[in-house]
Design an enzyme around this catalytic site. Structure first.
Site, PDB file in Angstrom:
ATOM      1  N   HIS A   1       0.872  -1.301  -0.158  1.00  0.00           N
ATOM      2  CA  HIS A   1       0.148  -0.076   0.265  1.00  0.00           C
ATOM      3  C   HIS A   1       1.010   1.253  -0.300  1.00  0.00           C
ATOM      4  O   HIS A   1       0.085   2.559  -0.402  1.00  0.00           O
ATOM      5  CB  HIS A   1      -1.301   0.362   1.028  1.00  0.00           C
TER       6      HIS A   1
ATOM      7  N   SER B   1       3.576   2.892   8.331  1.00  0.00           N
ATOM      8  CA  SER B   1       3.501   1.695   7.204  1.00  0.00           C
ATOM      9  C   SER B   1       4.601   1.384   5.988  1.00  0.00           C
ATOM     10  O   SER B   1       5.299   1.708   6.154  1.00  0.00           O
ATOM     11  CB  SER B   1       2.613   2.032   6.293  1.00  0.00           C
TER      12      SER B   1
ATOM     13  N   ASP C   1       1.083  -7.618   2.166  1.00  0.00           N
ATOM     14  CA  ASP C   1       1.064  -6.100   1.860  1.00  0.00           C
ATOM     15  C   ASP C   1       2.510  -5.961   2.289  1.00  0.00           C
ATOM     16  O   ASP C   1       3.009  -5.536   3.193  1.00  0.00           O
ATOM     17  CB  ASP C   1       0.343  -5.451   3.160  1.00  0.00           C
TER      18      ASP C   1
HETATM   19  N1  ARG Z   1      -4.324   1.386   6.929  1.00  0.00           N
HETATM   20  C1  ARG Z   1      -3.592   0.858   6.889  1.00  0.00           C
HETATM   21  C2  ARG Z   1      -2.616   2.382   7.008  1.00  0.00           C
HETATM   22  O1  ARG Z   1      -3.469   3.059   7.337  1.00  0.00           O
HETATM   23  C3  ARG Z   1      -3.350   1.159   5.700  1.00  0.00           C
HETATM   24  C4  ARG Z   1      -4.148  -0.302   4.778  1.00  0.00           C
HETATM   25  C5  ARG Z   1      -4.067   0.020   3.692  1.00  0.00           C
HETATM   26  N2  ARG Z   1      -5.084  -1.157   2.601  1.00  0.00           N
HETATM   27  C6  ARG Z   1      -5.912  -0.929   2.464  1.00  0.00           C
HETATM   28  N3  ARG Z   1      -6.879  -2.070   2.389  1.00  0.00           N
HETATM   29  N4  ARG Z   1      -6.935  -0.153   2.314  1.00  0.00           N
HETATM   30  O2  ARG Z   1      -1.999   2.072   7.359  1.00  0.00           O
END
Ligand code: ARG
Length: 695
Positions: free
Chosen positions: A66, A630, A202
């Site tokens: 991501h 992330s 991911d």
């Molecule tokens: N919630 C994650 C973050 O802000 C991003 C995940 C991205 N994946 C998704 N399915 N939108 O770090």
């Protein structure tokens, strides 16, 4: 205790004994040393908003799918769709260069609080204070950038009470090496986003290139893979519940000092507006993205960004209300007020009343601002403003000067209109304007006027904008280039989209004199509150709020209470079995590549399965992280890579304003799943060979 995002230079003094007790086997110098290669040299900030780590001596970079999402989408076309199908370079030559992608290495940091605070005094207004501080910051930056070799950044901590500088080195030639298909990298989509149990692969791989001396260089075929100072060792050994785990990375923002009244402003005014306006944009985008794969790719990244915080902000509203977080904060503030009422603490006596008063006065403004903020994420709302000023200037020049300015303008137009889909833009802007005018407190008067004449239903705005686009030079890059041939300043000044764009941005920047005063008082009070609370609790160890600077968080692999949705033996990990249980053929979020199912059915897990023969997929640890972390590495007691952090759990969404030891978890991809996918699914064994493995 697992709470805290610590500065690397403070670990030795503040945390080391605790970390050792919990299982750390490295010395503080092996984590952070200015003069010798250490862990910190393998951690980079990726693309400005994420974290990544160097995992080979040839500059191989591991981060989240991501985090590379926008770059992967940009490199994809409807015919060569790497986002959907994945991509693996067979050799260095095949690696793909996205337009703009850089990684930032951390060189060193130091405390400059004394030096900066010597420049200010209590008589200054906040603006004067800021100017004096910025002057000193500029000097510090000059003194440390070694003639432009480094980027130096000075930031404020504890709400303006301390200052540190950070020295970085930026590399701008970064190329895509490999990525799994979206059905793995984003498995579970927005349904599973922020949720546990999770089953997402991911991750994506990039490579840093440098000139032949190892210095940063613009893209060139002659560039070579960077030989890094240090790279991580990758562990195949696995881990168990309660094992030590630490994370180094760039957490973006937390507000752990946020007062109760600020929390209530967010849950009742600011966040509901954010959620509603996000949903409005997402609905329009979805409609067009479903119809056309090229549009889908062009808007993939901006959709994902909006959707991510749409769910996050609703999660925060729910968690903050459920845990009555504001009440907890009010209790702390009451005890602080008692302390502040003592004669010797007089300086702090007015702090809480000023803060509470500020929130009361700005509730409606915060609602307005978020509607407008989300509206302005529609690109067609801001492009006319961004280009218009330069075009006005261009129109007034003589021919020679025009000739000189033109190439830069053409490139800017090309970039701004790249992947812009006009019907989508028009409908999104119409939906946003209608919502803004209906719901926001005191919307821009020009918007209100148009609505009063033409109606405020979405269809009314669509009709109005259809005509506006037709009468505007900002309708297309062709029309803009025609304007460059025959510039006419008067035409520009009457351009309906240009005028709308100016009105919106002026409203966004507008602050009444009164409001400026409230902000001045609030800022000062907030700084004093943090200062006072630290004085009130002299024995407590404090860490500064996240602000996109490098931090370390330590804790352990840690289960959540049993969840019947997870079929793993204990609720701190998931396996490929659980992934397959979620499989929905053809679904947008839960489809899986056939090859992955085949590997599962044959149990062809190679050296990556756990002792029971399961292939581990994701796991939980209790580290204190937030957005921006992330892509951060999760490291065991020896500093070896065991996973890749990519999310947090929705139950702990209050975490950015209050840390909950019992609920807060980091969700990570198990590194064994990453290696399995590289090796068995992609067949990219040359990448496995590049790594330093610990078995
Ligand atoms: N919630 C994650 C973050 O802000 C991003 C995940 C991205 N994946 C998704 N399915 N939108 O770090």
């Amino acid at each position: 205790a697992n709470e805290g995002m610590w500065f690397l230079m403070h670990i030795k003094r503040l945390n080391y004994v605790d970390m050792q007790k919990m299982g750390l086997q490295l010395t503080p110098e092996e984590i952070y040393s200015v003069n010798n290669a250490s862990l910190k040299d393998a951690i980079v900030q990726f693309g400005g908003g994420c974290t990544a780590e160097i995992i080979s001596n040839k500059g191989l970079v591991l981060t989240n799918h991501h985090c590379g999402y926008g770059n992967i989408a940009e490199l994809s076309t409807a015919e060569n769709d790497y986002l959907t199908n994945g991509f693996w370079a067979a050799n260095h030559k095949e690696e793909l260069k996205p337009k703009n992608l850089s990684v930032r290495f951390f060189v060193r940091m130091d405390d400059v609080s004394k030096r900066i605070l010597a420049r200010v005094n209590d008589e200054m207004t906040e603006l004067e204070r800021e100017a004096a501080i910025n002057q000193e910051i500029a000097k510090i930056e000059m003194e440390n950038n070694e003639d432009g070799k480094y980027t130096v950044s000075v930031k404020s901590f504890y709400n303006g009470n301390e200052f540190y500088y950070f020295v970085y080195q930026d590399y701008t030639d970064v190329r895509l090496v490999g990525t799994p298909p979206k059905s793995i990298g984003k498995f579970g989509g927005d349904t599973d986003n922020w949720e546990w149990p999770r089953h997402t692969g991911d991750f994506a791989l990039f490579r840093v290139y440098a000139d032949k001396d190892g210095n940063p260089a613009e893209y060139s075929e002659d560039n070579v893979p960077l030989e890094p100072k240090y790279h991580l060792t990758t562990s195949l050994k696995g881990f168990k519940d309660n094992d030590f785990a630490m994370i180094l990375g760039y957490p973006g923002r937390t507000n752990r000092w946020m007062p109760g009244a600020g929390i209530e402003q967010n849950t009742n005014y600011a966040y509901p507006a954010w959620v509603e306006a996000s949903r409005t944009s997402m609905d329009v985008m979805e409609k067009y993205m479903k119809k056309d794969q090229q549009v889908n790719l062009d808007y993939a990244s901006s959709y994902a960004g909006i959707a991510n915080y749409w769910k996050n902000r609703q999660g925060m509203i729910d968690a903050l209300k459920q845990h009555e977080t504001a009440k907890t904060k009010y209790a702390d503030e009451k005890s602080f007020q008692k302390w502040a009422s003592k004669k010797k603490n007089r300086k702090y006596a007015e702090v809480m009343p000023i803060i509470n008063d500020y929130y009361k006065k700005t509730n409606e403004i915060s609602r307005h601002d978020n509607y407008l903020r989300l509206l302005l994420r529609t690109r067609s709302a801001t492009i006319p403003y961004r280009l218009g000023k330069s075009l006005e200037y261009y129109a007034e020049q003589n021919d020679a000067k025009k000739e000189e300015l033109r190439p830069k303008l053409e490139t800017e137009i090309e970039n701004l209109y790249d992947g812009l889909h006009l019907p989508l833009e028009r409908d999104m802007l119409a939906a946003q304007l209608s919502l803004y005018n209906e719901k926001a407190h005191n919307p821009a008067s020009e918007v209100a006027e148009i609505a009063a004449t033409n109606g405020n239903k979405v269809e009314d705005w669509e009709k109005y904008l259809t005509t506006s686009f037709q009468n505007s030079i900002f309708q297309s890059k062709e029309k803009l280039n025609a304007f460059l041939d025959n510039p006419d300043a008067a035409r520009l000044q009457n351009d309906p989209l240009y005028n709308l764009s100016i009105a919106l941005l002026n409203r966004y920047r507008y602050k009444s004199e009164e409001q400026k005063e409230w902000e001045n008082d609030f800022q000062r009070a907030y700084r004093l509150m943090v200062q006072g609370m630290r004085l009130q609790n002299p024995d407590k160890k404090y860490y500064p709020d996240a602000n996109s600077t490098l931090r370390l968080s330590y804790g352990k692999v840690n289960s959540l209470p049993v969840d019947e949705r997870n079929d793993a033996k204990e609720n701190y990990y998931t396996t490929l079995k659980g992934t397959v249980a979620k499989y929905q053929p053809g679904d947008d979020e839960f489809d899986m590549p056939k090859k992955l199912i085949d590997l599962y059915e044959k149990k062809d897990f190679g050296q990556y399965a756990d002792k029971d023969g399961h292939l581990p997929v994701n796991f939980l640890s209790d580290n204190d992280i937030t957005g921006g972390n992330s892509g951060s590495p999760v490291l065991n007691g020896k500093g070896e890579l065991i996973g890749l952090a990519f999310d947090g759990n929705i139950e702990a969404m209050a975490g950015d304003v209050i840390f909950d030891e019992n609920l807060q978890r980091t969700i990570s991809v198990d590194i064994r799943y990453v290696l399995f996918l590289i090796d068995k699914l992609a067949g990219a064994t040359h990448i496995i060979d590049e790594l330093t493995l610990s078995k």
